[in-house]
Design a protein around this motif. Structure first.
Motif, PDB file in Angstrom:
ATOM      1  N   LEU A  62     103.306 -59.891  91.196  1.00 60.16           N
ATOM      2  CA  LEU A  62     103.982 -59.410  89.991  1.00 60.16           C
ATOM      3  C   LEU A  62     103.158 -59.704  88.750  1.00 60.16           C
ATOM      4  O   LEU A  62     103.110 -58.891  87.815  1.00 60.16           O
ATOM      5  N   SER A  63     102.500 -60.855  88.739  1.00 62.11           N
ATOM      6  CA  SER A  63     101.650 -61.186  87.591  1.00 62.11           C
ATOM      7  C   SER A  63     100.448 -60.244  87.521  1.00 62.11           C
ATOM      8  O   SER A  63     100.026 -59.847  86.427  1.00 62.11           O
ATOM      9  N   LEU A  64      99.899 -59.863  88.679  1.00 57.48           N
ATOM     10  CA  LEU A  64      98.792 -58.902  88.704  1.00 57.48           C
ATOM     11  C   LEU A  64      99.244 -57.542  88.186  1.00 57.48           C
ATOM     12  O   LEU A  64      98.536 -56.887  87.405  1.00 57.48           O
ATOM     13  N   ILE A  65     100.426 -57.117  88.636  1.00 57.83           N
ATOM     14  CA  ILE A  65     100.966 -55.840  88.162  1.00 57.83           C
ATOM     15  C   ILE A  65     101.195 -55.898  86.660  1.00 57.83           C
ATOM     16  O   ILE A  65     100.874 -54.942  85.930  1.00 57.83           O
ATOM     17  N   PHE A  66     101.730 -57.015  86.187  1.00 57.68           N
ATOM     18  CA  PHE A  66     101.967 -57.184  84.753  1.00 57.68           C
ATOM     19  C   PHE A  66     100.668 -57.049  83.960  1.00 57.68           C
ATOM     20  O   PHE A  66     100.605 -56.321  82.957  1.00 57.68           O
ATOM     21  N   VAL A  67      99.615 -57.737  84.407  1.00 58.42           N
ATOM     22  CA  VAL A  67      98.335 -57.700  83.693  1.00 58.42           C
ATOM     23  C   VAL A  67      97.750 -56.293  83.684  1.00 58.42           C
ATOM     24  O   VAL A  67      97.287 -55.803  82.647  1.00 58.42           O
ATOM     25  N   VAL A  68      97.781 -55.619  84.833  1.00 58.18           N
ATOM     26  CA  VAL A  68      97.202 -54.270  84.919  1.00 58.18           C
ATOM     27  C   VAL A  68      97.995 -53.278  84.069  1.00 58.18           C
ATOM     28  O   VAL A  68      97.415 -52.478  83.324  1.00 58.18           O
ATOM     29  N   VAL A  69      99.320 -53.327  84.166  1.00 58.60           N
ATOM     30  CA  VAL A  69     100.150 -52.378  83.421  1.00 58.60           C
ATOM     31  C   VAL A  69     100.011 -52.590  81.913  1.00 58.60           C
ATOM     32  O   VAL A  69      99.835 -51.631  81.154  1.00 58.60           O
ATOM     33  N   VAL A  70     100.073 -53.851  81.470  1.00 54.29           N
ATOM     34  CA  VAL A  70      99.971 -54.121  80.038  1.00 54.29           C
ATOM     35  C   VAL A  70      98.578 -53.781  79.519  1.00 54.29           C
ATOM     36  O   VAL A  70      98.439 -53.201  78.433  1.00 54.29           O
ATOM     37  N   SER A  71      97.539 -54.106  80.295  1.00 56.28           N
ATOM     38  CA  SER A  71      96.171 -53.748  79.894  1.00 56.28           C
ATOM     39  C   SER A  71      96.034 -52.243  79.744  1.00 56.28           C
ATOM     40  O   SER A  71      95.446 -51.747  78.778  1.00 56.28           O
ATOM     41  N   ASP A  72      96.593 -51.512  80.699  1.00 51.83           N
ATOM     42  CA  ASP A  72      96.520 -50.055  80.663  1.00 51.83           C
ATOM     43  C   ASP A  72      97.259 -49.494  79.449  1.00 51.83           C
ATOM     44  O   ASP A  72      96.768 -48.583  78.768  1.00 51.83           O
ATOM     45  N   GLN A  73      98.428 -50.043  79.161  1.00 52.08           N
ATOM     46  CA  GLN A  73      99.216 -49.554  78.029  1.00 52.08           C
ATOM     47  C   GLN A  73      98.558 -49.884  76.693  1.00 52.08           C
ATOM     48  O   GLN A  73      98.606 -49.072  75.758  1.00 52.08           O
ATOM     49  N   ILE A  74      97.952 -51.049  76.590  1.00 56.73           N
ATOM     50  CA  ILE A  74      97.242 -51.397  75.356  1.00 56.73           C
ATOM     51  C   ILE A  74      96.066 -50.444  75.142  1.00 56.73           C
ATOM     52  O   ILE A  74      95.839 -49.955  74.024  1.00 56.73           O
ATOM     53  N   SER A 114      90.634 -47.522  79.828  1.00 54.82           N
ATOM     54  CA  SER A 114      91.706 -48.127  80.622  1.00 54.82           C
ATOM     55  C   SER A 114      91.199 -48.517  82.009  1.00 54.82           C
ATOM     56  O   SER A 114      91.698 -49.485  82.604  1.00 54.82           O
ATOM     57  N   HIS A 115      90.209 -47.773  82.542  1.00 57.78           N
ATOM     58  CA  HIS A 115      89.614 -48.157  83.823  1.00 57.78           C
ATOM     59  C   HIS A 115      89.024 -49.569  83.738  1.00 57.78           C
ATOM     60  O   HIS A 115      89.250 -50.405  84.611  1.00 57.78           O
ATOM     61  N   ALA A 116      88.256 -49.818  82.673  1.00 54.14           N
ATOM     62  CA  ALA A 116      87.631 -51.128  82.499  1.00 54.14           C
ATOM     63  C   ALA A 116      88.690 -52.204  82.266  1.00 54.14           C
ATOM     64  O   ALA A 116      88.592 -53.305  82.815  1.00 54.14           O
ATOM     65  N   ALA A 117      89.694 -51.897  81.454  1.00 56.03           N
ATOM     66  CA  ALA A 117      90.756 -52.872  81.183  1.00 56.03           C
ATOM     67  C   ALA A 117      91.481 -53.254  82.462  1.00 56.03           C
ATOM     68  O   ALA A 117      91.711 -54.450  82.738  1.00 56.03           O
ATOM     69  N   ASN A 118      91.845 -52.264  83.271  1.00 58.93           N
ATOM     70  CA  ASN A 118      92.571 -52.535  84.516  1.00 58.93           C
ATOM     71  C   ASN A 118      91.721 -53.313  85.512  1.00 58.93           C
ATOM     72  O   ASN A 118      92.179 -54.290  86.121  1.00 58.93           O
ATOM     73  N   GLY A 163      85.085 -52.835  75.146  1.00 57.79           N
ATOM     74  CA  GLY A 163      86.404 -53.052  74.560  1.00 57.79           C
ATOM     75  C   GLY A 163      87.492 -53.146  75.613  1.00 57.79           C
ATOM     76  O   GLY A 163      88.360 -54.028  75.559  1.00 57.79           O
ATOM     77  N   GLY A 164      87.452 -52.252  76.598  1.00 56.13           N
ATOM     78  CA  GLY A 164      88.439 -52.292  77.671  1.00 56.13           C
ATOM     79  C   GLY A 164      88.331 -53.552  78.502  1.00 56.13           C
ATOM     80  O   GLY A 164      89.344 -54.159  78.872  1.00 56.13           O
ATOM     81  N   ALA A 165      87.096 -53.965  78.807  1.00 57.11           N
ATOM     82  CA  ALA A 165      86.887 -55.180  79.595  1.00 57.11           C
ATOM     83  C   ALA A 165      87.444 -56.398  78.871  1.00 57.11           C
ATOM     84  O   ALA A 165      88.077 -57.272  79.488  1.00 57.11           O
ATOM     85  N   LEU A 166      87.231 -56.474  77.563  1.00 55.38           N
ATOM     86  CA  LEU A 166      87.741 -57.611  76.788  1.00 55.38           C
ATOM     87  C   LEU A 166      89.268 -57.664  76.814  1.00 55.38           C
ATOM     88  O   LEU A 166      89.859 -58.738  76.946  1.00 55.38           O
ATOM     89  N   ILE A 167      89.904 -56.503  76.712  1.00 51.81           N
ATOM     90  CA  ILE A 167      91.366 -56.459  76.791  1.00 51.81           C
ATOM     91  C   ILE A 167      91.839 -56.964  78.154  1.00 51.81           C
ATOM     92  O   ILE A 167      92.760 -57.774  78.252  1.00 51.81           O
ATOM     93  N   GLY A 168      91.193 -56.484  79.219  1.00 48.04           N
ATOM     94  CA  GLY A 168      91.568 -56.925  80.560  1.00 48.04           C
ATOM     95  C   GLY A 168      91.381 -58.415  80.761  1.00 48.04           C
ATOM     96  O   GLY A 168      92.229 -59.083  81.358  1.00 48.04           O
ATOM     97  N   ILE A 169      90.272 -58.964  80.252  1.00 50.86           N
ATOM     98  CA  ILE A 169      90.002 -60.396  80.403  1.00 50.86           C
ATOM     99  C   ILE A 169      91.027 -61.227  79.645  1.00 50.86           C
ATOM    100  O   ILE A 169      91.554 -62.227  80.160  1.00 50.86           O
ATOM    101  N   VAL A 170      91.328 -60.822  78.414  1.00 49.06           N
ATOM    102  CA  VAL A 170      92.329 -61.553  77.622  1.00 49.06           C
ATOM    103  C   VAL A 170      93.688 -61.522  78.308  1.00 49.06           C
ATOM    104  O   VAL A 170      94.377 -62.543  78.413  1.00 49.06           O
ATOM    105  N   MET A 171      94.085 -60.359  78.827  1.00 51.53           N
ATOM    106  CA  MET A 171      95.370 -60.246  79.504  1.00 51.53           C
ATOM    107  C   MET A 171      95.382 -61.064  80.797  1.00 51.53           C
ATOM    108  O   MET A 171      96.415 -61.622  81.180  1.00 51.53           O
ATOM    109  N   ALA A 172      94.237 -61.141  81.488  1.00 47.41           N
ATOM    110  CA  ALA A 172      94.160 -61.948  82.712  1.00 47.41           C
ATOM    111  C   ALA A 172      94.396 -63.413  82.404  1.00 47.41           C
ATOM    112  O   ALA A 172      95.142 -64.106  83.121  1.00 47.41           O
TER     113      ALA A 172
END
Length: 225
Positions: A62-74, A114-118, A163-172
């Motif tokens: 669930l935490s993985l889904i949360f991170v991916v979904v929120v990263s994608d939406q951001i 969003s690919h990079a963020a996810n 930019g996408g990678a940074l969002i994904g890392i911060v959300m992780a």
């Protein structure tokens, strides 16, 4: 300063996008498709459940889904509508310089990817939880190659990827913080302390690598029938 960064971004895009052939065209197109990784996601989920059990494993998933979904939406729901930066494939002043694959252009705006963020969100969070070097190396490579495929296809600038990678890392890291603070999910032991669960984790790297190989061979045989 901003103009210099934008020009540098374009120059890097042309450098990384300019070396193309039929084999890499098809392979990068496959890598870029999210549907191609469903088997990998299933293996990843099963490994986590096997290691942590259904209760803790379910919380981690669930935490993985949360991170991916929120990263994608951001990335797609906030950054792209605000910045409205054309993808290189969609920029009327630049698209004629970009090598496109099979006419694929993506959506209108590209900052951020969003690919990079996810991909980076998932890779970093799993790495923080698993704490296994081989798995971390593979997941980072997986995130990098997916991100690069977007540049190769001409639908993202390198700056979009960063930019996408940074969002994904911060959300992780946020997901990891919440996981430890509110659920107190115990993390697995290191390989020297407990080897059997780690052996299961190696399945992530093994299955993912095999999927890369199968995609490469499918493209190779397509051109050598």
């Amino acid at each position: 300063m901003l103009d210099w960064l934008l020009n540098l971004d374009r120059e890097l895009l042309l450098l990384l996008n300019g070396q193309q052939n039929y084999f890499w065209d098809y392979l990068m197109r496959l890598i870029s498709e999210k549907e191609m990784w469903y088997v990998f996601y299933i293996v990843l989920a099963s490994c986590i459940v096997n290691i942590f059990g259904w209760k803790k494993g379910g919380i981690i998933l669930l935490s993985l889904i949360f991170v991916v979904v929120v990263s994608d939406q951001i990335a797609s729901g906030i950054f792209k509508p605000i910045f409205k930066r054309f993808r290189p494939s969609r920029d009327p002043e630049f698209s004629h310089l970009v090598n496109l694959v099979q006419g694929y252009t993506g959506g209108k705006y590209g900052f951020v990817s969003s690919h990079a963020a996810n991909a980076f969100g998932l890779a970093v969070l799993v790495s923080l939880i698993v704490k296994d070097r081989l798995t971390t190396y593979f997941l980072v490579f997986w995130a990098v190659i997916i991100s690069y495929s977007r540049i190769y296809l001409g639908v993202h600038y390198p700056g979009d990827i960063i930019g996408g990678a940074l969002i994904g890392i911060v959300m992780a890291y946020l997901g990891y913080f919440l996981l430890k603070r509110y659920f107190q999910t115990s993390l697995i032991k290191k390989p020297v302390e407990e080897t059997y669960p780690i052996a299961r984790i190696y399945q992530i790297s093994l299955i993912g690598t095999l999927q890369f190989v199968m995609m490469a061979f499918s493209v190779y045989f397509c051109f050598n029938r």
